[in-house]
Design an enzyme around this catalytic site. Sequence first.
Site, PDB file in Angstrom:
ATOM      1  CG  ASP A  42      79.506  77.600  45.504  1.00  0.00           C
ATOM      2  OD1 ASP A  42      78.748  77.659  44.484  1.00  0.00           O
ATOM      3  OD2 ASP A  42      80.095  76.687  45.802  1.00  0.00           O
ATOM      4  CD  GLN A  58      84.472  78.562  43.916  1.00  0.00           C
ATOM      5  OE1 GLN A  58      84.611  77.918  42.972  1.00  0.00           O
ATOM      6  NE2 GLN A  58      85.436  79.170  44.665  1.00  0.00           N
ATOM      7  CD1 TRP A  66      81.764  77.626  38.143  1.00  0.00           C
ATOM      8  CD2 TRP A  66      82.983  76.293  36.523  1.00  0.00           C
ATOM      9  NE1 TRP A  66      82.645  76.587  38.845  1.00  0.00           N
ATOM     10  CE2 TRP A  66      83.327  76.084  38.164  1.00  0.00           C
ATOM     11  CE3 TRP A  66      83.521  75.594  35.398  1.00  0.00           C
ATOM     12  CZ2 TRP A  66      84.452  74.936  38.209  1.00  0.00           C
ATOM     13  CZ3 TRP A  66      84.558  74.550  35.927  1.00  0.00           C
ATOM     14  CH2 TRP A  66      85.041  74.254  37.230  1.00  0.00           C
ATOM     15  CB  SER A 105      83.274  76.259  47.879  1.00  0.00           C
ATOM     16  OG  SER A 105      82.571  77.140  46.771  1.00  0.00           O
ATOM     17  CG  ASP A 174      82.029  72.531  48.380  1.00  0.00           C
ATOM     18  OD1 ASP A 174      83.064  73.164  47.591  1.00  0.00           O
ATOM     19  OD2 ASP A 174      81.140  72.141  47.803  1.00  0.00           O
ATOM     20  CD  GLU A 226      77.935  70.833  44.277  1.00  0.00           C
ATOM     21  OE1 GLU A 226      78.913  70.731  43.490  1.00  0.00           O
ATOM     22  OE2 GLU A 226      77.102  71.685  44.294  1.00  0.00           O
TER      23      GLU A 226
HETATM   24  C1  FRU Z   1      78.716  74.324  44.186  1.00  0.00           C
HETATM   25  C2  FRU Z   1      80.203  74.064  43.785  1.00  0.00           C
HETATM   26  C3  FRU Z   1      81.008  73.392  44.881  1.00  0.00           C
HETATM   27  C4  FRU Z   1      82.594  73.879  44.191  1.00  0.00           C
HETATM   28  C5  FRU Z   1      82.152  75.170  43.457  1.00  0.00           C
HETATM   29  C6  FRU Z   1      83.085  75.239  42.257  1.00  0.00           C
HETATM   30  O1  FRU Z   1      77.822  75.271  43.474  1.00  0.00           O
HETATM   31  O2  FRU Z   1      79.972  73.012  42.928  1.00  0.00           O
HETATM   32  O3  FRU Z   1      80.901  72.251  45.389  1.00  0.00           O
HETATM   33  O4  FRU Z   1      83.260  73.793  45.050  1.00  0.00           O
HETATM   34  O5  FRU Z   1      80.776  75.188  43.148  1.00  0.00           O
HETATM   35  O6  FRU Z   1      82.880  76.411  41.690  1.00  0.00           O
END
Ligand code: FRU
Length: 488
Positions: A42, A58, A66, A105, A174, A226
């Site tokens: 994000d 992110q 990730w 985020s 978020d 989200e």
């Molecule tokens: C959305 C998400 C958010 C979270 C972030 C974690 O893509 O899942 O809800 O804050 O990515 O990386």
Amino acid sequence: MKHLALLVVAALTISCAYKEKISLEQYRPQVHFSPQHNWINDPNGLVYLDGEYHLFYQYNPYGTTWGHMSWGHAVSTDLVNWEELSVAIEEYLDPTTGDSTMIFSGTTAVDVNNSTRLCTKPGCLISIYTSHLHRDNQGLRQHQSLAYSNDKGRTWKRYNNNPVLDIDRKDFRDPKVFWYPKHEKWIMALVIPDLYKVQLYESKDLLAWNLMSEFGPAGDTLRIWECPDLFELPVEGQPGKTHWVLSLSGSHPAGSTFVGMQYFVGEFDGTTFSSTQTQPRYVDFGKDYYAGIVFNNIKDRTIMLGWVNNWTYANQIPTSKWRGMFSIPRELGLKETAAGLRLTQHPVKEWALTHVEELKSISELQSQTFELEVELREGGGIHLFKSGTEQTTIGLRDGKLFLDRTKSGRVDFHNDFSSVESVAIEPKPEKLTVRIMADQSVIEVFTADGLYTITDQVFPTHTNPGVEVFGGAEVKKIWNSGRKELIN
Ligand code: FRU
């Protein structure tokens, strides 16, 4: 003098090597932002300050999938050419428990009045993010925390009394924070993902937050909610008329079904967001537009950019030392249509900076980074990145705009990647003019005054522009595109 000459030669050599590297790396977009290394998802903390657009995101500083979520950082003066800076806010360990907190985020706001008292002089940057506490890869708790920067985002300190908002929940995240001048207060919108709820909080100082109202469940609740955002937009052709838009993203359960962003048009009175909308409305009709939020602190326009990816296969896309990119920054508006108010999206005017030269014929295209304006006719379309049986097709069929990536090249890395996206255009057109931005491994299509967009990744196995029209489609405009440092 001799030293100077040597320096110039060295600088030129380095910059040429850099150009080579970017231009030759497979799938590396040239006019969309992608990190030099590692994973991104994000966009976070989009904010404008003193001539600079800040793009936080992110970021995994340690790998191409990730994990270790931290905030990466890039800046730009024109929304097109980005300079990647060092990591802004990093994941950290609690020295006593050994638990790690990732930086999920969130938003960045300019604290114009020093309401936090954290600025050495008014106007410092305050980031409000989800502190994601976890142990052995298991999420324990999500709360909202603050970090601040007194040097235009170059260095950050975490606030001593974090978290600033904690409702004792594993999923609560978020935060989007913005200033609401009418009530002289800050507003925070954030989600309880599994309950399909957006909560709205208020604060005078960004530190103490008071719950005002909730919105949802509503619209599309097939996937968890989200990354909400809440902003006011003008209605095209109706001077002085505005409405509020609540946007959010929804995804996660794997599957090839629709994934992406939806929005609600309604009113916000400083306390409550309300909407009479009954049917879900979607921001983008492709598979790869997610987690879009708008910039804070831009006065005369609302600009959103999204992560060009999809959680279903995001960790597997076949790029090399980096994974993920961001969309073209899009200027948002509202338009009254026969079906009601709809969101419009246009590439920001600065996107014209990516044009290297206008061409007369598609045969002059040199790379897979280009822009086209094409008039489609019912039953016709255009192939891009075509070579042998490989092609990505955009066309108009039964009044629907479609993008078919089933033969686009590498589709083997995930069972759900191969797909055909489509959206019914209202009113049903016989002809449709589309703007197509192709950039190595991403295609963004804008049409009908920005009422519909399709964003999809593709991974061709060759480097030909491979443009070919069929069924009466006509190419009206053609540009070679590229990035300043690649061209000069
Ligand atoms: C959305 C998400 C958010 C979270 C972030 C974690 O893509 O899942 O809800 O804050 O990515 O990386």
